[in-house]
Each structure stands twice: as structure tokens, then as C-alpha cells.
Design a protein around this motif. Structure first.
Motif, PDB file in Angstrom:
ATOM      1  N   ALA A 338       0.813  -1.225   0.000  1.00 20.27           N
ATOM      2  CA  ALA A 338       0.000   0.000   0.000  1.00 20.27           C
ATOM      3  C   ALA A 338       0.839   1.265   0.000  1.00 20.27           C
ATOM      4  O   ALA A 338       0.299   2.371  -0.104  1.00 20.27           O
ATOM      5  N   GLY A 339       2.156   1.113   0.144  1.00 21.44           N
ATOM      6  CA  GLY A 339       3.017   2.284   0.213  1.00 21.44           C
ATOM      7  C   GLY A 339       3.011   2.955   1.566  1.00 21.44           C
ATOM      8  O   GLY A 339       3.440   4.111   1.694  1.00 21.44           O
ATOM      9  N   ASP A 340       2.548   2.268   2.592  1.00 20.78           N
ATOM     10  CA  ASP A 340       2.519   2.825   3.940  1.00 20.78           C
ATOM     11  C   ASP A 340       3.883   2.673   4.612  1.00 20.78           C
ATOM     12  O   ASP A 340       4.713   1.852   4.202  1.00 20.78           O
ATOM     13  N   ASP A 341       4.105   3.451   5.654  1.00 16.77           N
ATOM     14  CA  ASP A 341       5.360   3.385   6.381  1.00 16.77           C
ATOM     15  C   ASP A 341       5.344   2.178   7.316  1.00 16.77           C
ATOM     16  O   ASP A 341       4.553   2.124   8.262  1.00 16.77           O
ATOM     17  N   PRO A 342       6.218   1.186   7.097  1.00 13.76           N
ATOM     18  CA  PRO A 342       6.195   0.000   7.955  1.00 13.76           C
ATOM     19  C   PRO A 342       6.594   0.281   9.399  1.00 13.76           C
ATOM     20  O   PRO A 342       6.319  -0.537  10.282  1.00 13.76           O
ATOM     21  N   LEU A 343       7.235   1.413   9.659  1.00 10.32           N
ATOM     22  CA  LEU A 343       7.575   1.739  11.047  1.00 10.32           C
ATOM     23  C   LEU A 343       6.334   1.885  11.915  1.00 10.32           C
ATOM     24  O   LEU A 343       6.400   1.715  13.137  1.00 10.32           O
ATOM     25  N   ASP A 344       5.196   2.177  11.291  1.00 10.03           N
ATOM     26  CA  ASP A 344       3.953   2.288  12.056  1.00 10.03           C
ATOM     27  C   ASP A 344       3.520   0.948  12.642  1.00 10.03           C
ATOM     28  O   ASP A 344       2.633   0.907  13.501  1.00 10.03           O
ATOM     29  N   LEU A 345       4.143  -0.154  12.181  1.00  9.63           N
ATOM     30  CA  LEU A 345       3.773  -1.483  12.659  1.00  9.63           C
ATOM     31  C   LEU A 345       4.506  -1.871  13.936  1.00  9.63           C
ATOM     32  O   LEU A 345       4.166  -2.880  14.562  1.00  9.63           O
ATOM     33  N   LEU A 346       5.529  -1.095  14.314  1.00 10.35           N
ATOM     34  CA  LEU A 346       6.302  -1.469  15.486  1.00 10.35           C
ATOM     35  C   LEU A 346       5.460  -1.319  16.745  1.00 10.35           C
ATOM     36  O   LEU A 346       4.866  -0.262  16.975  1.00 10.35           O
ATOM     37  N   PRO A 347       5.403  -2.354  17.587  1.00  5.56           N
ATOM     38  CA  PRO A 347       4.605  -2.281  18.815  1.00  5.56           C
ATOM     39  C   PRO A 347       5.323  -1.483  19.888  1.00  5.56           C
ATOM     40  O   PRO A 347       6.490  -1.095  19.743  1.00  5.56           O
ATOM     41  N   SER A 348       4.632  -1.267  20.979  1.00  4.75           N
ATOM     42  CA  SER A 348       5.193  -0.460  22.061  1.00  4.75           C
ATOM     43  C   SER A 348       6.092  -1.257  22.996  1.00  4.75           C
ATOM     44  O   SER A 348       6.837  -0.677  23.786  1.00  4.75           O
ATOM     45  N   ALA A 349       6.035  -2.582  22.951  1.00  2.00           N
ATOM     46  CA  ALA A 349       6.848  -3.407  23.844  1.00  2.00           C
ATOM     47  C   ALA A 349       8.332  -3.144  23.591  1.00  2.00           C
ATOM     48  O   ALA A 349       8.797  -3.186  22.449  1.00  2.00           O
ATOM     49  N   THR A 350       9.073  -2.872  24.654  1.00  2.00           N
ATOM     50  CA  THR A 350      10.496  -2.575  24.510  1.00  2.00           C
ATOM     51  C   THR A 350      11.386  -3.445  25.391  1.00  2.00           C
ATOM     52  O   THR A 350      12.597  -3.468  25.202  1.00  2.00           O
ATOM     53  N   THR A 351      10.834  -4.149  26.383  1.00  3.81           N
ATOM     54  CA  THR A 351      11.608  -5.058  27.219  1.00  3.81           C
ATOM     55  C   THR A 351      10.831  -6.366  27.357  1.00  3.81           C
ATOM     56  O   THR A 351       9.616  -6.402  27.143  1.00  3.81           O
ATOM     57  N   PRO A 352      11.494  -7.447  27.753  1.00  5.53           N
ATOM     58  CA  PRO A 352      10.781  -8.703  27.952  1.00  5.53           C
ATOM     59  C   PRO A 352       9.644  -8.598  28.956  1.00  5.53           C
ATOM     60  O   PRO A 352       8.637  -9.303  28.831  1.00  5.53           O
ATOM     61  N   ALA A 353       9.777  -7.716  29.925  1.00  8.10           N
ATOM     62  CA  ALA A 353       8.723  -7.575  30.934  1.00  8.10           C
ATOM     63  C   ALA A 353       7.404  -7.109  30.333  1.00  8.10           C
ATOM     64  O   ALA A 353       6.346  -7.274  30.944  1.00  8.10           O
ATOM     65  N   ASP A 354       7.455  -6.546  29.124  1.00  6.99           N
ATOM     66  CA  ASP A 354       6.237  -6.056  28.477  1.00  6.99           C
ATOM     67  C   ASP A 354       5.405  -7.175  27.858  1.00  6.99           C
ATOM     68  O   ASP A 354       4.262  -6.938  27.469  1.00  6.99           O
ATOM     69  N   TRP A 355       5.986  -8.394  27.736  1.00  6.05           N
ATOM     70  CA  TRP A 355       5.206  -9.408  27.020  1.00  6.05           C
ATOM     71  C   TRP A 355       5.242 -10.798  27.652  1.00  6.05           C
ATOM     72  O   TRP A 355       4.395 -11.631  27.327  1.00  6.05           O
TER      73      TRP A 355
END
Length: 372
Positions: A338-355
Motif C-alpha cells: 500500500a506504500g505505507d510506512d512500515p515503522l507504524d507497525l512497530l509495537p510499544s513493547a520494549t523489554t521482555p517484561a512487556d510481554w
């Protein structure tokens, strides 16, 4: 404090595992810090090791991606060697008939689509079906244990490069992964901290296309290029650090440099893969040079590379069906189409404790923050 792996600790204290005939799932990365093979060390310590089980690439590592070695006898120990690669269900259960306890000792690299963790998972599931203890001889995560990148795998996209919902860069040791995915006893590593971006151990290339620690660090991102029509560097001396295709030209590197990505600089390069995609064809591309391992973000970097390729070469850049399995859903394919920016797909989880589930994490760095 020196790093002491789970295998070393077991060789020094046989009481760390249940009694019974031991089967060891391992390969050439299963070594003590002095590089003694784990099977040799355990036999020398008097443990009742009765069989060895190899993953993709084989016990000795002679097989390329998507292959394994023939079964036979291990010359170092005289033990029978069985091949687990791509075996599931009853076929896998039958391999473990003559052992009472299953041990796992293979070096992971911290990326969801690296298949050793799914060998572990499949064998762990077999042990559960058979009612046999499953013990992980833990090893450090060479990417460290504090950072997570990329989405969880979504239902419907399970495969041998991802059987369960974990991030692309998961931030766990194999022992912690086993606790997240099922029932397991873990013989923990001593002397390793989550903040480390290294193992503290001699680097044994864990597969034929993973020659250096830098390769391992870029892999959670540039491994996605296996799902495109670009060479991911297989068939060169720097796989996954070198990306290219016949249609890439001198616009690619300046466009990447303009994105000012942290921890990495890019160099235009030409190469001719000796196997895999574009074998025998000179191609132009880029080599990633890591200048700050702590700051580098492999998944973000790869998504920017994919976006730039999509913008510069819309008529030539192509995606393969395997991209969805590598990414863990079809959202990346849809965004690029679609030509969208794939960076928008990155989730907010940043450490193992987040998931992870409560009680999974084993090592200092997150424990004191109340995650377990």
C-alpha cells in the motif's frame, strides 16, 4: 565473575537434573567455556548420557539452511545420534523412547525465526506428551536481555520459523523461552547480566550463515530480506550484513544515510553470491557496519531499508510469500504493497517484561523491578 553455562554447572554437579537415562538435544554450539563439547564433558562427569539429538544443520553443523545430517554414531562419545529436524508428533516421540530425561543445550541468537528455539519447543512438547522431564542447560542471549523489537507472531502464521507468539527480537534466554512456552526445569547461567550485548563466551558460529556476533545482531532485522527478491547475503562471507540485488544502484546508500539510523552506517558494495538468490550474478547493494551495538535497532533498521527500496525501485522490488511467516503476520506485506510506512507497525513493547508471563524471567536487570 566468569560466565558459567548451565552445561558447565551440570558437569560439575550431577544433582542438578533428575535421575535416569539422559538424552541431550545439542549441536556444535553445545560446548563449555573452554570449548569442551557438552556431551564429552557430561560423559566424563559420569552422567548417564545415552543418546544425542541434532537440530537443523546437524550435530556437527555441516548442513546448510533447510537441511540436517544423517543419523549415526558420534565419534567423540560413541553415542547414537538422531535427527530431530522437521519431525513432529509421534515421529518425534518415537525418538525419545529410550531416554528418561531430555536435556537441551544449543546456543540461540535471540531472534524468533532462528529455528533452534522451535526444535526446543517441539522437543519440549514431546516430553510433555511422554511425561518426561525437560531440562534446559541455559546460555546467554547474545543480543542481551533488555531489549525487545518487533511484533508477536499472530495466529494462523505458525511455522518452523515461529510456532508461538513471541517478538522478533525476544530478549530471553532459551531457558526463559522454555518457561514462557511450557513446563521446563532450567539450569541457569551464572555470571551473565541482562544488560550484556554478548555472551561472555567464545563465539562459536551457531550456523553456517551466522559467522560473527555482528551477524547475530543484524539478523532479527535483515533476516526479513529472505522474504524479498533481494539477496540477504547468503553465499557471501558476510550474510545478513550484506544486502543487494541486480536492480539496486547508487541511490540506495545515500537514501539510507539520510535516515540517520542509530548505531549503523552503510557502505555501497558489489558482490556475487556463490549460492542462494542471484547466485553467480554480480549485484549491487549495501553492507551494514555497526558502530554502536547498544544503540543499533535491527528491526527498525530493516523496516527503513524495506521502505526505501519500495520507494526507489517500485517496479523491481518484490516480496515473497515467506515474508508473512518471518514477520509473523501479513501486516508488513500489506503496508509495503500500500506504500505505507512500515515503522507504524512497530509495537510499544520494549523489554521482555512487556510481554512475558509472570515468573518467566530468571536474571538480574528486570527481576528487581517486580516482573517476577
Amino acid at each position: 565473575m566468569m560466565v558459567r553455562t548451565g552445561a558447565q554447572r551440570l558437569a560439575e554437579d550431577r544433582g542438578l537434573v533428575p535421575d535416569g537415562r539422559l538424552g541431550l538435544i545439542t549441536n556444535f554450539t553445545g560446548v563449555l567455556p573452554d570449548l569442551t563439547p557438552t556431551p564429552v564433558a557430561l560423559r566424563a562427569a559420569g552422567l548417564p548420557l545415552t543418546a544425542l539429538f541434532g537440530p537443523e544443520h546437524g550435530l556437527r553443523g555441516t548442513a546448510q539452511a533447510g537441511a540436517s545430517e544423517a543419523e549415526g554414531i558420534d565419534p567423540d562419545t560413541g553415542l547414537p545420534v538422531f535427527d530431530t529436524y522437521l519431525k513432529e508428533g509421534q515421529q518425534l516421540d518415537e525418538l525419545f523412547t529410550d531416554v528418561d530425561v531430555l536435556l537441551f543445550d544449543i546456543q540461540d541468537i535471540g531472534a524468533r525465526f532462528y529455528t533452534y528455539v522451535w526444535t526446543m519447543y517441539d522437543c519440549q512438547q514431546a516430553a510433555a506428551r511422554l511425561g518426561k522431564p525437560f531440562v534446559v542447560l541455559d546460555r546467554p542471549n547474545p543480543l542481551g536481555g533488555m531489549k525487545v523489537e518487533g511484533p508477536l507472531l499472530q495466529p494462523g502464521f505458525e511455522s518452523f520459523v515461529g510456532r508461538a507468539p513471541i517478538p522478533l527480537r525476544h530478549g530471553l534466554t532459551v531457558g526463559e523461552l522454555a518457561r514462557q512456552l511450557g513446563e521446563a526445569t532450567v539450569v541457569t547461567v551464572e555470571g551473565w547480566q541482562r544488560e550484556s550485548t554478548g555472551t561472555g563466551l567464545p563465539w562459536v558460529p551457531p550456523s553456517p550463515n551466522m559467522p560473527t556476533p555482528d551477524t547475530a545482531l543484524v539478523y532479527p532485522g535483515t533476516g526479513l530480506f529472505e522474504g524479498t527478491n533481494l539477496s540477504e547475503g547468503r553465499g557471501t562471507t558476510r550474510p545478513f550484513e550484506t544486502i543487494g540485488a541486480p536492480y539496486v544502484d547508487d541511490r540506495f546508500v545515500p537514501a539510507l544515510q539520510a535516515c540517520d539510523l542509530p548505531g549503523v552506517i552503510f557502505r555501497r558494495t558489489w558482490f556475487e553470491p556463490v549460492f542462494s538468490k542471484h547466485a553467480g550474478t554480480p549485484v549491487c547493494g549495501v553492507q551494514l557496519h555497526l558502530v554502536d551495538r547498544e544503540a543499533f535497532e535491527p528491526v527498525r533498521t530493516a523496516l527503513v531499508m524495506l521502505r526505501v527500496l519500495n520507494e526507489l525501485y517500485p517496479d523491481d522490488f518484490g516480496l515473497l510469500p515467506s515474508l508473512d511467516k518471518l514477520w509473523g503476520s501479513d501486516s508488513l506485506t500489506k503496508a509495503l504493497e500500500a506504500g505505507d510506512d512500515p515503522l507504524d507497525l512497530l509495537p510499544s513493547a520494549t523489554t521482555p517484561a512487556d510481554w512475558v508471563r509472570p515468573g518467566v524471567l530468571l536474571y538480574e536487570g528486570l527481576l528487581d523491578e517486580g516482573t517476577v
